[in-house]
Design a protein around this motif. Structure first.
Motif, PDB file in Angstrom:
ATOM      1  N   ASP A  69       0.238 -21.636  -0.271  1.00 13.11           N
ATOM      2  CA  ASP A  69      -0.870 -20.828   0.218  1.00 13.11           C
ATOM      3  C   ASP A  69      -0.329 -19.592   0.948  1.00 13.11           C
ATOM      4  OD1 ASP A  69      -3.521 -20.445   0.408  1.00 13.11           O
ATOM      5  OD2 ASP A  69      -3.754 -21.519   2.320  1.00 13.11           O
ATOM      6  N   PHE A  70      -0.811 -18.412   0.582  1.00 13.65           N
ATOM      7  CA  PHE A  70      -0.390 -17.182   1.268  1.00 13.65           C
ATOM      8  C   PHE A  70      -1.630 -16.489   1.832  1.00 13.65           C
ATOM      9  CE2 PHE A  70       2.490 -17.961  -2.333  1.00 13.65           C
ATOM     10  CZ  PHE A  70       3.648 -18.220  -1.620  1.00 13.65           C
ATOM     11  N   PRO A  71      -1.449 -15.727   2.923  1.00 14.39           N
ATOM     12  CA  PRO A  71      -2.637 -15.110   3.537  1.00 14.39           C
ATOM     13  C   PRO A  71      -3.173 -13.929   2.713  1.00 14.39           C
ATOM     14  CG  PRO A  71      -0.631 -14.382   4.642  1.00 14.39           C
ATOM     15  CD  PRO A  71      -0.203 -15.388   3.619  1.00 14.39           C
ATOM     16  N   ILE A  72      -4.496 -13.728   2.822  1.00 11.44           N
ATOM     17  CA  ILE A  72      -5.109 -12.525   2.225  1.00 11.44           C
ATOM     18  C   ILE A  72      -5.420 -11.573   3.376  1.00 11.44           C
ATOM     19  CG2 ILE A  72      -7.183 -11.632   1.080  1.00 11.44           C
ATOM     20  CD1 ILE A  72      -7.146 -13.980  -0.762  1.00 11.44           C
ATOM     21  N   PRO A  73      -4.788 -10.376   3.402  1.00  8.37           N
ATOM     22  CA  PRO A  73      -5.037  -9.450   4.516  1.00  8.37           C
ATOM     23  C   PRO A  73      -6.515  -9.090   4.621  1.00  8.37           C
ATOM     24  CG  PRO A  73      -3.208  -8.695   3.154  1.00  8.37           C
ATOM     25  CD  PRO A  73      -3.841  -9.836   2.428  1.00  8.37           C
ATOM     26  N   LYS A  74      -7.023  -9.074   5.857  1.00 11.94           N
ATOM     27  CA  LYS A  74      -8.442  -8.727   6.057  1.00 11.94           C
ATOM     28  C   LYS A  74      -8.547  -7.222   6.297  1.00 11.94           C
ATOM     29  CE  LYS A  74     -10.497 -12.999   6.964  1.00 11.94           C
ATOM     30  NZ  LYS A  74      -9.668 -13.535   5.919  1.00 11.94           N
TER      31      LYS A  74
ATOM     32  N   GLY B 102       1.065  -7.041   3.560  1.00 14.72           N
ATOM     33  CA  GLY B 102       1.180  -8.218   4.425  1.00 14.72           C
ATOM     34  C   GLY B 102       1.477  -9.467   3.607  1.00 14.72           C
ATOM     35  N   THR B 103       0.829  -9.565   2.455  1.00 10.56           N
ATOM     36  CA  THR B 103       1.054 -10.731   1.585  1.00 10.56           C
ATOM     37  C   THR B 103       2.507 -10.751   1.114  1.00 10.56           C
ATOM     38  OG1 THR B 103      -1.195 -10.452   0.785  1.00 10.56           O
ATOM     39  CG2 THR B 103       0.239 -11.886  -0.516  1.00 10.56           C
ATOM     40  N   LYS B 104       2.980  -9.558   0.741  1.00 12.03           N
ATOM     41  CA  LYS B 104       4.368  -9.452   0.253  1.00 12.03           C
ATOM     42  C   LYS B 104       5.353  -9.899   1.345  1.00 12.03           C
ATOM     43  CE  LYS B 104       6.117  -5.658   0.888  1.00 12.03           C
ATOM     44  NZ  LYS B 104       6.048  -4.183   0.957  1.00 12.03           N
ATOM     45  N   THR B 105       5.097  -9.473   2.606  1.00 14.13           N
ATOM     46  CA  THR B 105       5.996  -9.856   3.708  1.00 14.13           C
ATOM     47  C   THR B 105       5.926 -11.371   3.948  1.00 14.13           C
ATOM     48  OG1 THR B 105       5.530  -7.710   4.674  1.00 14.13           O
ATOM     49  CG2 THR B 105       6.618  -9.290   6.100  1.00 14.13           C
ATOM     50  N   ALA B 106       4.700 -11.918   3.944  1.00  9.86           N
ATOM     51  CA  ALA B 106       4.538 -13.368   4.140  1.00  9.86           C
ATOM     52  C   ALA B 106       5.263 -14.121   3.020  1.00  9.86           C
ATOM     53  CB  ALA B 106       3.059 -13.722   4.159  1.00  9.86           C
TER      54      ALA B 106
ATOM     55  N   LEU C  69      -2.927 -12.673  -5.145  1.00 10.83           N
ATOM     56  CA  LEU C  69      -3.083 -11.222  -5.393  1.00 10.83           C
ATOM     57  C   LEU C  69      -4.397 -10.931  -6.132  1.00 10.83           C
ATOM     58  CD1 LEU C  69       0.611 -10.383  -6.468  1.00 10.83           C
ATOM     59  CD2 LEU C  69      -0.427 -10.100  -4.203  1.00 10.83           C
ATOM     60  N   ILE C  70      -4.734 -11.806  -7.077  1.00  9.40           N
ATOM     61  CA  ILE C  70      -5.961 -11.595  -7.863  1.00  9.40           C
ATOM     62  C   ILE C  70      -7.195 -11.959  -7.024  1.00  9.40           C
ATOM     63  CG2 ILE C  70      -7.246 -12.316  -9.937  1.00  9.40           C
ATOM     64  CD1 ILE C  70      -4.781 -10.526 -10.568  1.00  9.40           C
TER      65      ILE C  70
ATOM     66  N   LEU D 246      -4.311   0.421   1.112  1.00  8.66           N
ATOM     67  CA  LEU D 246      -3.787   1.098   2.297  1.00  8.66           C
ATOM     68  C   LEU D 246      -2.263   1.138   2.258  1.00  8.66           C
ATOM     69  CD1 LEU D 246      -6.055  -0.598   5.000  1.00  8.66           C
ATOM     70  CD2 LEU D 246      -6.332   1.661   3.950  1.00  8.66           C
ATOM     71  N   ASP D 247      -1.668   0.358   1.368  1.00  7.31           N
ATOM     72  CA  ASP D 247      -0.197   0.286   1.328  1.00  7.31           C
ATOM     73  C   ASP D 247       0.277   0.087  -0.107  1.00  7.31           C
ATOM     74  OD1 ASP D 247      -0.766  -2.630   1.218  1.00  7.31           O
ATOM     75  OD2 ASP D 247      -1.186  -2.376   3.350  1.00  7.31           O
ATOM     76  N   ASP D 248       0.688  -1.121  -0.477  1.00  8.64           N
ATOM     77  CA  ASP D 248       1.195  -1.348  -1.836  1.00  8.64           C
ATOM     78  C   ASP D 248       0.050  -1.442  -2.844  1.00  8.64           C
ATOM     79  OD1 ASP D 248       3.673  -1.506  -0.705  1.00  8.64           O
ATOM     80  OD2 ASP D 248       3.865  -3.686  -0.858  1.00  8.64           O
ATOM     81  N   ALA D 249       0.332  -1.030  -4.081  1.00  2.39           N
ATOM     82  CA  ALA D 249      -0.621  -1.252  -5.167  1.00  2.39           C
ATOM     83  C   ALA D 249      -0.476  -2.699  -5.640  1.00  2.39           C
ATOM     84  CB  ALA D 249      -0.320  -0.303  -6.312  1.00  2.39           C
ATOM     85  N   ILE D 250      -1.509  -3.193  -6.326  1.00  2.00           N
ATOM     86  CA  ILE D 250      -1.438  -4.605  -6.761  1.00  2.00           C
ATOM     87  C   ILE D 250      -0.270  -4.834  -7.728  1.00  2.00           C
ATOM     88  CG2 ILE D 250      -3.270  -4.220  -8.504  1.00  2.00           C
ATOM     89  CD1 ILE D 250      -4.042  -7.195  -8.069  1.00  2.00           C
TER      90      ILE D 250
END
Ligand code: KG4
Ligand code: ZN
Length: 338
Positions: A201-206, A216-220, A251-252, A163-167
């Motif tokens: 630990d970073f969040p995984i966007p739902k 979201g992960t990138k911002t966190a 990310l993976i 929906l936003d950035d590519a991996i």
């Protein structure tokens, strides 16, 4: 040269690599690439510089491809080129070059979708088995993250995407935040090998359904690094390998969760990966753990990132079906599967 042999020149210029390859049927005779170092110092691809570099690179790279394949242009059956998606200035160079050469040789030209090519790279002749149809295609690159149902060589349907950035973009942007050069994906992969992937630990966007999200992960990640360096200015230096291992795992893991979901919902256990991020070693290790559940295909390293052999193989399949392009065809930065 048998009368039935088909010789295809493949041209790839969608982003920052100028590439040319020659195929004899499904066999690669040469696969040449000119990487553009210029973007490193800007921390990402500068479109105007990329198109200028393509202009200077394209003739030498194509000449090298003919030399290494040991064939001359008159032997070509057709020219296949990346029509899109990609950067317009970069695509224009490959597209217009292919049209000019095709016209001068009086042979057909064949337009190719770059993302489709990342998946069909698995059908280049080798001593490994190619995937049977149907399968779940997962294209993971700097510009895309897509989940694709592939029913046949040219019958593909995207069921979900970022929906936003590519991996790959997420790898590159997180790397930039900690001071790594572009593209940061390979460097994160290398540094992460020594690090502890459970340390941070970073969040995984739902995200519902087959789509995925990375911004979201990138911002966190950015907030975490900013806060940590405020407390300790040497934080990145002291923790680099653990930071790389932890963000790579996040990310993976996000990707693997979605592959699992799509595989289950679509009842597809054959998983075919393509695109630059398929070079990632943590991804390969994570997929290995799933080997009992899935039949997994990962391209050989030289066919993971952008290359022209993958454009050539799509050209070959389209040639067999007589799917030639009109000479009025133009580059298309947002080209979709057809
Ligand atoms: O397919 P590709 O060459 O170009 C596009 O079509 O975008 O993919 C390039 C992307 C970059 O974002 C790069 O950082 C990433 O692939 N990449 C990796 C690795 N090798 C390349 N990401 C993670 N680990 C790697 N080993
Ligand atoms: Zn690509």
């Amino acid at each position: 040269m048998s009368k039935e042999d088909i010789y295809i020149l493949g041209i790839e210029s969608s982003c920052d690599d100028t590439a040319a390859a020659i195929l004899k049927n499904d066999e690669v005779l040469s696969n040449c690439i000119a990487n553009q170092e210029i973007h490193k110092k800007y921390g990402g691809v500068v479109p105007e510089l990329a198109s200028r570099a393509h202009l200077s690179n394209i003739i030498p790279v194509v000449s090298q491809a003919f030399d290494e394949a040991n064939i001359n242009p008159e032997m070509l059956s057709a020219i296949a080129f990346t029509k899109g998606p990609g950067l317009i200035g970069s695509l224009l160079v490959g597209t217009e070059f292919s049209k000019a050469l095709g016209l001068s040789l009086n042979i057909p030209i064949i337009e190719v979708n770059h993302m489709q090519a990342h998946l069909l790279v698995h059908y280049i002749k080798s001593n490994k088995k190619s995937p049977d149809f149907p399968f779940l295609g997962v294209t993971i690159s700097g510009g895309h993250t897509q989940f694709v149902i592939v029913e046949d060589y040219l019958k593909m349907n995207i069921i979900g995407e970022t929906l936003d950035d590519a991996i790959g973009e997420a790898f590159d942007k997180c790397g930039k935040i900690i001071g790594l050069d572009y593209p940061a994906g390979p460097e994160i992969d290398k540094l992460a090998k020594e690090g502890d992937c459970e340390k941070f630990d970073f969040p995984i966007p739902k995200v519902e359904g087959f789509n995925i999200s990375y911004s979201g992960t990138k911002t966190a990640f950015m907030n975490f690094i900013n806060n940590s360096t405020l407390k300790d200015s040497d934080f990145i230096q002291k923790n680099k390998i653990d930071i790389c291992a932890s963000i790579q795992k996040n990310l993976i893991d996000n990707l693997i969760l979605k592959i699992r979901y799509a595989s289950k919902m679509k009842s597809l256990k054959r998983i075919v990966i393509g695109g630059g991020v398929s070079a990632n070693s943590f991804l390969k290790d994570s997929l290995k753990l799933e080997e009992n559940n899935w039949e997994i295909f990962i391209p050989p390293l030289n066919y993971t990132t952008d290359n022209a052999a993958m454009i050539g193989i799509v050209g070959y399949f389209k040639y067999l079906k007589g799917m030639f392009s009109d000479y009025n065809t133009i580059a298309s930065p947002r080209l979709e599967f057809k």
